[in-house]
Structures are given as C-alpha cells and as structure tokens.
Design a protein around this motif. Structure first.
Motif, PDB file in Angstrom:
ATOM      1  N   LEU A   1      22.037 -68.726 -33.826  1.00 38.24           N
ATOM      2  CA  LEU A   1      22.507 -68.290 -32.894  1.00 38.24           C
ATOM      3  C   LEU A   1      23.404 -67.913 -33.830  1.00 38.24           C
ATOM      4  CD1 LEU A   1      22.311 -69.646 -29.425  1.00 38.24           C
ATOM      5  CD2 LEU A   1      21.014 -68.034 -29.809  1.00 38.24           C
ATOM      6  N   ALA A   2      24.639 -68.427 -34.611  1.00 38.31           N
ATOM      7  CA  ALA A   2      26.202 -68.072 -34.797  1.00 38.31           C
ATOM      8  C   ALA A   2      25.640 -67.044 -35.501  1.00 38.31           C
ATOM      9  CB  ALA A   2      26.369 -69.131 -35.415  1.00 38.31           C
ATOM     10  N   TYR A   3      24.837 -67.062 -36.664  1.00 36.99           N
ATOM     11  CA  TYR A   3      23.730 -66.235 -37.931  1.00 36.99           C
ATOM     12  C   TYR A   3      24.086 -64.726 -36.389  1.00 36.99           C
ATOM     13  CZ  TYR A   3      20.328 -63.880 -40.300  1.00 36.99           C
ATOM     14  OH  TYR A   3      19.465 -62.844 -41.459  1.00 36.99           O
ATOM     15  N   LEU A   4      23.307 -64.886 -35.746  1.00 36.53           N
ATOM     16  CA  LEU A   4      22.606 -63.916 -35.573  1.00 36.53           C
ATOM     17  C   LEU A   4      23.679 -62.843 -34.579  1.00 36.53           C
ATOM     18  CD1 LEU A   4      19.260 -64.290 -34.074  1.00 36.53           C
ATOM     19  CD2 LEU A   4      19.499 -62.945 -35.844  1.00 36.53           C
ATOM     20  N   ARG A   5      24.653 -63.947 -34.289  1.00 36.91           N
ATOM     21  CA  ARG A   5      26.026 -63.410 -33.051  1.00 36.91           C
ATOM     22  C   ARG A   5      26.783 -62.293 -34.014  1.00 36.91           C
ATOM     23  NH1 ARG A   5      25.506 -68.406 -29.069  1.00 36.91           N
ATOM     24  NH2 ARG A   5      24.821 -67.003 -27.722  1.00 36.91           N
ATOM     25  N   GLY A   6      27.550 -63.643 -35.763  1.00 37.69           N
ATOM     26  CA  GLY A   6      27.992 -62.494 -36.862  1.00 37.69           C
ATOM     27  C   GLY A   6      27.659 -61.454 -36.681  1.00 37.69           C
ATOM     28  N   ARG A   7      26.434 -61.180 -36.789  1.00 36.13           N
ATOM     29  CA  ARG A   7      25.430 -59.765 -37.065  1.00 36.13           C
ATOM     30  C   ARG A   7      25.406 -59.126 -36.156  1.00 36.13           C
ATOM     31  NH1 ARG A   7      22.576 -59.466 -42.384  1.00 36.13           N
ATOM     32  NH2 ARG A   7      22.162 -61.428 -43.161  1.00 36.13           N
ATOM     33  N   ASP A   8      25.696 -59.574 -34.580  1.00 37.82           N
ATOM     34  CA  ASP A   8      25.810 -58.193 -33.605  1.00 37.82           C
ATOM     35  C   ASP A   8      26.758 -57.751 -34.175  1.00 37.82           C
ATOM     36  OD1 ASP A   8      24.932 -57.659 -31.241  1.00 37.82           O
ATOM     37  OD2 ASP A   8      26.517 -59.160 -30.753  1.00 37.82           O
ATOM     38  N   GLY A   9      27.929 -58.821 -34.547  1.00 40.99           N
ATOM     39  CA  GLY A   9      29.518 -58.427 -34.215  1.00 40.99           C
ATOM     40  C   GLY A   9      29.553 -57.297 -35.483  1.00 40.99           C
ATOM     41  N   ALA A  10      29.084 -57.309 -36.447  1.00 45.85           N
ATOM     42  CA  ALA A  10      29.541 -56.773 -37.682  1.00 45.85           C
ATOM     43  C   ALA A  10      28.997 -55.223 -37.167  1.00 45.85           C
ATOM     44  CB  ALA A  10      28.813 -57.243 -38.791  1.00 45.85           C
ATOM     45  N   ILE A  11      27.840 -55.056 -36.537  1.00 44.95           N
ATOM     46  CA  ILE A  11      27.170 -53.664 -36.099  1.00 44.95           C
ATOM     47  C   ILE A  11      27.760 -53.017 -35.622  1.00 44.95           C
ATOM     48  CG2 ILE A  11      25.396 -53.165 -35.430  1.00 44.95           C
ATOM     49  CD1 ILE A  11      23.407 -55.095 -36.859  1.00 44.95           C
ATOM     50  N   ARG A  12      28.689 -53.737 -34.535  1.00 43.23           N
ATOM     51  CA  ARG A  12      29.256 -53.318 -33.561  1.00 43.23           C
ATOM     52  C   ARG A  12      30.724 -53.150 -33.588  1.00 43.23           C
ATOM     53  NH1 ARG A  12      28.205 -55.917 -27.474  1.00 43.23           N
ATOM     54  NH2 ARG A  12      26.370 -56.801 -28.283  1.00 43.23           N
ATOM     55  N   ALA A  13      30.857 -53.452 -34.830  1.00 42.12           N
ATOM     56  CA  ALA A  13      31.965 -52.996 -35.771  1.00 42.12           C
ATOM     57  C   ALA A  13      32.464 -51.539 -36.741  1.00 42.12           C
ATOM     58  CB  ALA A  13      32.717 -54.149 -36.131  1.00 42.12           C
ATOM     59  N   GLN A  14      30.824 -51.659 -36.215  1.00 43.99           N
ATOM     60  CA  GLN A  14      30.914 -50.229 -37.574  1.00 43.99           C
ATOM     61  C   GLN A  14      30.082 -48.637 -36.809  1.00 43.99           C
ATOM     62  OE1 GLN A  14      27.112 -52.315 -39.789  1.00 43.99           O
ATOM     63  NE2 GLN A  14      27.929 -52.695 -41.143  1.00 43.99           N
ATOM     64  N   PHE A  15      29.618 -49.491 -35.467  1.00 39.47           N
ATOM     65  CA  PHE A  15      29.333 -48.770 -34.807  1.00 39.47           C
ATOM     66  C   PHE A  15      30.646 -47.895 -34.241  1.00 39.47           C
ATOM     67  CE2 PHE A  15      28.396 -46.299 -30.538  1.00 39.47           C
ATOM     68  CZ  PHE A  15      26.945 -45.688 -31.180  1.00 39.47           C
ATOM     69  N   ALA A  16      31.160 -48.688 -33.704  1.00 38.37           N
ATOM     70  CA  ALA A  16      32.813 -49.051 -33.349  1.00 38.37           C
ATOM     71  C   ALA A  16      33.726 -48.163 -34.762  1.00 38.37           C
ATOM     72  CB  ALA A  16      33.989 -50.262 -32.599  1.00 38.37           C
ATOM     73  N   ALA A  17      33.372 -48.072 -35.262  1.00 39.81           N
ATOM     74  CA  ALA A  17      34.808 -47.683 -36.715  1.00 39.81           C
ATOM     75  C   ALA A  17      33.628 -45.936 -36.569  1.00 39.81           C
ATOM     76  CB  ALA A  17      34.745 -48.576 -38.308  1.00 39.81           C
ATOM     77  N   GLY A  18      32.679 -46.431 -36.411  1.00 36.57           N
ATOM     78  CA  GLY A  18      31.994 -44.650 -36.826  1.00 36.57           C
ATOM     79  C   GLY A  18      32.598 -43.660 -36.048  1.00 36.57           C
TER      80      GLY A  18
END
Length: 195
Positions: free
Chosen positions: A62-79
C-alpha cells in the motif's frame, strides 16, 4: 520509475530504504515474487524494524502504491501549473505517458501490475488502485471539459482506456506506441493530429 517519490523528508531512513527497495523489486519482479526476507535483506533492516514500519507485507505494498499515486498526482499538478491551455496540458500528458511507456526499464503500469496480483476487488490493495484510477478518471474528465468536449466523462473513459493500452503497448512494443497514443487521444478530443 524505480524510486518511490513522495516519501516525506521526516520519514525514517529504514522506512525509506524499505520503500525504495520495495519499489525497485516490486516493479521489476512483481509483488508476490518478492518475499519479506528479501525485502529485509536488501533494505538493510532487521525483521523487527520491518514490522515496526509495516505490520504486514500488504502494508508495504500500500505504501509503495500510494507513493506512486502521489508522484503521478504531483506530475499532473505540475503539468497543469505550466500548461498555458487545456490543449497544452493534454499534450504534456500524452508526452509524459509516452516517455514513461517507452522509457528504459519500463515494465508496465505499477497499478495494473498490482491489480493482476490482487484479484479480490475488496482487498485493500485493490481499493487503493481503485482510488488512484478514480482520481485519474476525474482529472481527465476535468481536462476534457476544459477542452470543450461535449461528453467529458465519455472522453475521460476513452482516454483512460488509451492510457492503459499505451502502458501495455509500451512494455510489449516500445516506442511505436507514442505516435499512436497521440493520434488517438487527439481524435478523442476532436483535435485532429497532434500539435
């Protein structure tokens, strides 16, 4: 894609090492293929330290997937922050997916891969995957609406399907997926060819 982004600076070093190790091994070899003993050995921690941070292997997943999720959300927000228009955001999104899917060491979508290993839709891991996909679908619905699409939900559903296909296609077919993804995504939003 080998590091787990989004680990807080205040996270303990052993916990961070375990997440980094899990991210690398789970992504490269599969979640079920990697046992707790190997995670402990390669993470350089004791069994007690592992279980202090993660009461079970599923907690680490779960921590691994939440880390991936957080990174994708951050990339989307940055874009979104740098895009001058919704159309530019779509171009950034397509480029990001293509770069990911055609990058060195790419082994498919970590969420799709994890879902294949956790078939029970009620499992906490599958619920976390569902939360990520719900967020992504909603983000694409907003993007389609901003692009003026008459059916933003339908467009978003199609874009998610295209992204999923691009993740599998990138893993199996490599760079050929980039142009096809761009053409299809632009066609969904009625933009013709990529700009």
């Amino acid at each position: 894609m080998n590091a787990v982004p989004g680990i807080a600076a205040s996270t303990s070093r052993p916990r961070e090492r375990l997440l980094e190790t899990a991210s690398r091994l789970f992504y490269a070899e599969g979640i079920q293929a990697v046992g707790v003993d190997r995670l402990i050995a390669e993470g350089g921690v004791t069994k007690a330290t592992f279980y202090r941070h993660f009461p079970s292997k599923d907690d680490l997943v779960l921590a691994y997937l939440r880390g991936r999720d957080g990174a994708i959300r951050a990339q989307f927000a940055a874009g979104t922050a740098i895009a001058g228009s919704p159309e530019q955001m779509l171009d950034l999104l397509i480029a990001g997916i293509s770069d990911d899917a055609c990058g060195k060491g790419f082994r498919g979508c970590p969420f799709i891969n994890a879902a294949a290993e956790y078939p029970d839709p009620d499992h906490t891991v599958r619920r976390a995957i569902g939360e990520h996909r719900t967020w992504f679908r909603q983000a694409l619905t907003s993007l389609a609406a901003a692009c003026g699409h008459p059916d933003p939900r339908g467009a978003a559903a199609t874009l998610v399907l295209l992204r999923d296909g691009a993740m599998v296609g990138g893993y199996l077919d490599g760079p050929a997926v980039s142009d096809a993804l761009a053409r299809a995504a632009h066609a969904v939003l009625g933009r013709g060819s990529a700009h």
